[in-house]
Design a protein around this motif. Structure first.
Motif, PDB file in Angstrom:
ATOM      1  N   ASP A 281      59.064  42.685  26.861  1.00  0.00           N
ATOM      2  CA  ASP A 281      60.908  42.379  25.681  1.00  0.00           C
ATOM      3  C   ASP A 281      59.156  42.749  24.568  1.00  0.00           C
ATOM      4  O   ASP A 281      60.314  42.461  23.099  1.00  0.00           O
ATOM      5  N   ARG A 282      58.615  41.565  24.704  1.00  0.00           N
ATOM      6  CA  ARG A 282      58.366  41.189  23.845  1.00  0.00           C
ATOM      7  C   ARG A 282      57.230  42.122  22.764  1.00  0.00           C
ATOM      8  O   ARG A 282      57.505  42.002  21.350  1.00  0.00           O
ATOM      9  N   GLY A 283      57.190  43.185  23.078  1.00  0.00           N
ATOM     10  CA  GLY A 283      56.335  44.661  21.777  1.00  0.00           C
ATOM     11  C   GLY A 283      57.849  44.473  20.906  1.00  0.00           C
ATOM     12  O   GLY A 283      57.736  45.553  20.036  1.00  0.00           O
ATOM     13  N   ARG A 284      59.389  44.569  21.342  1.00  0.00           N
ATOM     14  CA  ARG A 284      60.120  45.371  21.033  1.00  0.00           C
ATOM     15  C   ARG A 284      60.320  45.011  19.316  1.00  0.00           C
ATOM     16  O   ARG A 284      59.856  44.197  19.149  1.00  0.00           O
ATOM     17  N   LEU A 285      60.593  46.221  18.174  1.00  0.00           N
ATOM     18  CA  LEU A 285      61.090  46.262  17.395  1.00  0.00           C
ATOM     19  C   LEU A 285      61.794  45.841  17.327  1.00  0.00           C
ATOM     20  O   LEU A 285      62.563  46.672  17.302  1.00  0.00           O
ATOM     21  N   HIS A 286      62.096  44.273  15.640  1.00  0.00           N
ATOM     22  CA  HIS A 286      63.253  44.564  15.387  1.00  0.00           C
ATOM     23  C   HIS A 286      62.808  43.911  13.863  1.00  0.00           C
ATOM     24  O   HIS A 286      62.121  43.257  14.018  1.00  0.00           O
ATOM     25  N   GLY A 287      63.514  44.143  12.938  1.00  0.00           N
ATOM     26  CA  GLY A 287      63.049  43.773  11.171  1.00  0.00           C
ATOM     27  C   GLY A 287      61.883  44.331  11.202  1.00  0.00           C
ATOM     28  O   GLY A 287      61.416  43.688  10.090  1.00  0.00           O
ATOM     29  N   GLY A 288      61.270  45.748  11.215  1.00  0.00           N
ATOM     30  CA  GLY A 288      59.722  45.575  11.642  1.00  0.00           C
ATOM     31  C   GLY A 288      58.779  45.007  11.888  1.00  0.00           C
ATOM     32  O   GLY A 288      57.276  45.073  12.134  1.00  0.00           O
ATOM     33  N   ALA A 289      59.432  43.613  13.407  1.00  0.00           N
ATOM     34  CA  ALA A 289      58.331  42.848  13.477  1.00  0.00           C
ATOM     35  C   ALA A 289      58.283  42.947  15.207  1.00  0.00           C
ATOM     36  O   ALA A 289      59.617  43.313  15.682  1.00  0.00           O
ATOM     37  N   ALA A 290      57.633  43.061  16.061  1.00  0.00           N
ATOM     38  CA  ALA A 290      57.937  42.728  17.141  1.00  0.00           C
ATOM     39  C   ALA A 290      58.341  41.627  17.412  1.00  0.00           C
ATOM     40  O   ALA A 290      58.927  40.439  17.358  1.00  0.00           O
ATOM     41  N   LEU A 291      59.318  41.720  18.793  1.00  0.00           N
ATOM     42  CA  LEU A 291      60.680  40.789  19.152  1.00  0.00           C
ATOM     43  C   LEU A 291      59.752  39.414  19.210  1.00  0.00           C
ATOM     44  O   LEU A 291      59.978  37.937  19.058  1.00  0.00           O
ATOM     45  N   GLY A 292      58.825  39.384  20.522  1.00  0.00           N
ATOM     46  CA  GLY A 292      57.755  38.205  20.121  1.00  0.00           C
ATOM     47  C   GLY A 292      57.342  37.395  18.869  1.00  0.00           C
ATOM     48  O   GLY A 292      56.662  36.487  19.850  1.00  0.00           O
ATOM     49  N   THR A 293      57.533  37.615  17.822  1.00  0.00           N
ATOM     50  CA  THR A 293      56.969  37.011  17.159  1.00  0.00           C
ATOM     51  C   THR A 293      56.902  35.455  16.529  1.00  0.00           C
ATOM     52  O   THR A 293      58.213  34.877  16.559  1.00  0.00           O
ATOM     53  N   GLY A 294      56.062  34.790  16.862  1.00  0.00           N
ATOM     54  CA  GLY A 294      56.223  33.225  16.610  1.00  0.00           C
ATOM     55  C   GLY A 294      56.695  32.422  17.590  1.00  0.00           C
ATOM     56  O   GLY A 294      56.973  31.598  17.628  1.00  0.00           O
ATOM     57  N   CYS A 295      56.707  33.282  19.083  1.00  0.00           N
ATOM     58  CA  CYS A 295      57.537  32.600  19.969  1.00  0.00           C
ATOM     59  C   CYS A 295      55.596  32.479  21.220  1.00  0.00           C
ATOM     60  O   CYS A 295      54.995  33.079  20.469  1.00  0.00           O
ATOM     61  N   LEU A 296      55.826  31.690  22.374  1.00  0.00           N
ATOM     62  CA  LEU A 296      54.994  31.489  22.833  1.00  0.00           C
ATOM     63  C   LEU A 296      54.989  32.790  23.706  1.00  0.00           C
ATOM     64  O   LEU A 296      55.181  33.554  23.415  1.00  0.00           O
ATOM     65  N   GLU A 297      53.290  32.750  23.708  1.00  0.00           N
ATOM     66  CA  GLU A 297      52.248  33.400  24.717  1.00  0.00           C
ATOM     67  C   GLU A 297      52.952  33.751  25.780  1.00  0.00           C
ATOM     68  O   GLU A 297      51.719  35.133  27.154  1.00  0.00           O
ATOM     69  N   ARG A 298      52.541  32.031  26.386  1.00  0.00           N
ATOM     70  CA  ARG A 298      51.958  31.959  28.103  1.00  0.00           C
ATOM     71  C   ARG A 298      53.576  31.290  29.033  1.00  0.00           C
ATOM     72  O   ARG A 298      53.968  29.947  27.916  1.00  0.00           O
ATOM     73  N   LEU A 299      54.142  31.362  29.897  1.00  0.00           N
ATOM     74  CA  LEU A 299      55.150  29.862  29.812  1.00  0.00           C
ATOM     75  C   LEU A 299      53.789  28.821  30.478  1.00  0.00           C
ATOM     76  O   LEU A 299      53.120  28.098  30.499  1.00  0.00           O
ATOM     77  N   PRO A 300      54.697  27.340  30.005  1.00  0.00           N
ATOM     78  CA  PRO A 300      53.682  25.960  30.984  1.00  0.00           C
ATOM     79  C   PRO A 300      53.981  26.421  31.575  1.00  0.00           C
ATOM     80  O   PRO A 300      54.646  26.902  32.607  1.00  0.00           O
ATOM     81  N   ALA A 301      52.750  25.859  32.608  1.00  0.00           N
ATOM     82  CA  ALA A 301      51.987  26.156  34.215  1.00  0.00           C
ATOM     83  C   ALA A 301      53.138  25.214  34.888  1.00  0.00           C
ATOM     84  O   ALA A 301      52.803  25.517  35.620  1.00  0.00           O
ATOM     85  N   SER A 302      53.704  24.400  34.938  1.00  0.00           N
ATOM     86  CA  SER A 302      54.903  23.996  35.681  1.00  0.00           C
ATOM     87  C   SER A 302      55.952  25.345  35.434  1.00  0.00           C
ATOM     88  O   SER A 302      56.408  25.236  36.813  1.00  0.00           O
ATOM     89  N   LEU A 303      55.946  26.654  35.007  1.00  0.00           N
ATOM     90  CA  LEU A 303      56.705  26.857  35.702  1.00  0.00           C
ATOM     91  C   LEU A 303      56.365  28.918  36.036  1.00  0.00           C
ATOM     92  O   LEU A 303      56.901  29.282  36.632  1.00  0.00           O
ATOM     93  N   GLU A 304      54.828  28.517  35.321  1.00  0.00           N
ATOM     94  CA  GLU A 304      54.585  29.844  36.058  1.00  0.00           C
ATOM     95  C   GLU A 304      53.671  29.679  37.483  1.00  0.00           C
ATOM     96  O   GLU A 304      53.941  30.886  38.070  1.00  0.00           O
ATOM     97  N   SER A 305      53.850  28.218  37.977  1.00  0.00           N
ATOM     98  CA  SER A 305      53.447  28.133  39.569  1.00  0.00           C
ATOM     99  C   SER A 305      54.284  27.855  40.370  1.00  0.00           C
ATOM    100  O   SER A 305      53.974  27.818  41.965  1.00  0.00           O
TER     101      SER A 305
END
Length: 420
Positions: A281-305
């Motif tokens: 969903d990060r690339g969905r547009l809302h208010g002219g900007a991507a929904l993921g703007t200003g948010c984490l680009e990766r989950l913490p390693a503890s969750l990724e594993s």
């Protein structure tokens, strides 16, 4: 014939109302694969343990088939084949324990194997038992286990296949399904550049032909027939107008889902948390900007594993404090709550998420009763221990600004939500 079919598939891909646009490319479609697979595993475990019971209503099978049936128009009615017909005594997997166990073995076998030959062997094994009413409709379950090997199955897909290929496949028999499957795979190989390894694309195309949205090209090579068909194809936009209401409702649902995600994103950031937006969903547009703007680009390693990391990445919104998840939000606008619950189970059981108020189902105010009813199903028996809370759109919309300005921590959100 072949060149006209290519013209048709290209037009189908471009049509904003086709299943290619409304379902195959729909972001929520991919989110459902893991949850449906997990639901199938639960059905198998209950059959194996002898706790599945002898009714469809309220069963784990109804939960998972219902989740499939809600995947927009293409799977509408997928549950009909599994409904108990008392006069016909079909499908005979509720009253006959042996048939029920055979059904469980088929699902387990197909979930564990990985090759075409193994899957077909499992289908042939259950076909030999001649279980009344248990036919190719099961392929809709198998598609979510093996989307590159097993096409979905319903009347419209069969009609579309017959129209496009000139075949005479009939409903109801596994042998006919396997013959159609071979034809679908051949069709998919021929037009792979316009379709996908995922057979959802080609069956979506056949579904749209089978429902009459598009007419199949003429079998004859006569110029008059070709010209008449091309003229008719140019009129499909008029047909699309008649379906605009349903398409608009789907688009509005997607827009509302994204808007609520944006509310939760902004509120989390205002409260000082890091925010994760669902990976697809990060690339969905809302208010002219991507929904993921200003948010984490990766989950913490503890969750990724953790084992369920693939599912956790698809949770609509996470609030984090460093490596620690503070809250998880699943926005359920119109579809089944099943997939969202499974993703939160993966998070809660695979991480150190606090159980006290950290999991939220966010939905329209009118859905609270439905959500509570759904959570009473046996399939959600583990949810009660997780203190999942219901947060309505109305409460969130009215209170998000005051909480963002004056709130600290989770107190404000907990105050406007209710434990389910």
């Amino acid at each position: 014939m072949a060149d006209l079919l290519r013209v048709l598939i290209e037009r189908w891909r471009q049509d904003p109302g086709s299943t290619y646009r409304t379902w195959f490319l729909w972001e929520e479609r991919l989110k459902n694969f893991r949850s449906i697979r997990r639901g199938i595993d639960q059905v198998v475990q209950e059959i194996d343990a002898g706790t599945f019971g002898n009714v469809y209503k309220g069963s784990s099978l109804e939960t998972i088939v219902g989740s499939i049936a809600e995947q927009r128009q293409i799977f509408k009615g997928a549950d009909h084949a599994f409904l108990w017909k008392p006069k016909l005594r079909i499908p005979d997997i509720y009253e006959d324990p042996g048939n029920q166990r055979a059904f469980g073995r088929l699902l387990h076998h197909c979930a564990c194997c990985s090759t075409e030959r193994e899957i077909i062997a499992g289908i042939e094994a259950i076909d030999r038992l001649k279980i009344k009413g248990l036919g190719p409709a099961v392929a809709n379950l198998l598609y979510f286990l093996h989307p590159t090997l097993m096409p979905a199955f319903n009347t419209a897909i069969v009609n579309g296949f017959n129209a496009v290929t000139g075949s005479k496949v009939k409903l109801g028999r596994w042998g006919e399904y396997l013959a159609m499957r071979a034809g679908i795979l051949s069709l998919n190989r021929t037009y792979r550049d316009l379709l996908s390894n995922d057979l959802g694309a080609v069956v979506g195309f056949l579904f749209d032909v089978g429902t009459g949205r598009f007419a199949a090209p003429p079998v004859t090579a006569e110029a008059n027939a070709r010209e008449a068909w091309l003229t008719e194809l140019s009129k499909t936009r008029e047909t699309a107008k008649r379906l605009e209401g349903a398409m608009a409702a789907d688009r509005e649902g997607d827009r509302t889902h994204t808007e609520v995600q944006a509310w939760l994103r902004d509120l989390g950031l205002a409260l000082g948390y890091q925010v994760w937006v669902a990976a697809n969903d990060r690339g969905r547009l809302h208010g002219g900007a991507a929904l993921g703007t200003g948010c984490l680009e990766r989950l913490p390693a503890s969750l990724e594993s953790v084992a369920g990391a693939e599912s956790i990445r698809l949770i609509d919104i996470l609030w984090l404090d460093g490596a620690r998840v503070i809250a998880a939000f699943e926005v359920e606008h119109t579809t089944s709550i099943y997939s969202g619950i499974v993703r939160m189970l993966d998070l809660a059981l695979g991480s150190d998420l606090h159980a006290a108020g950290g999991l939220y189902l966010v939905a329209p105010d009118a859905r609270e009763g439905e959500v509570r009813t759904q959570l009473r199903r046996p399939a959600f028996s583990r949810v009660a221990d997780l203190q999942v809370r219901f947060l309505s759109y109305g409460e969130l919309e009215r209170n998000r600004d005051p909480i963002a300005r004056f709130g600290t921590g989770m107190k404000g959100v907990q105050a406007i939500s209710r434990v389910l």
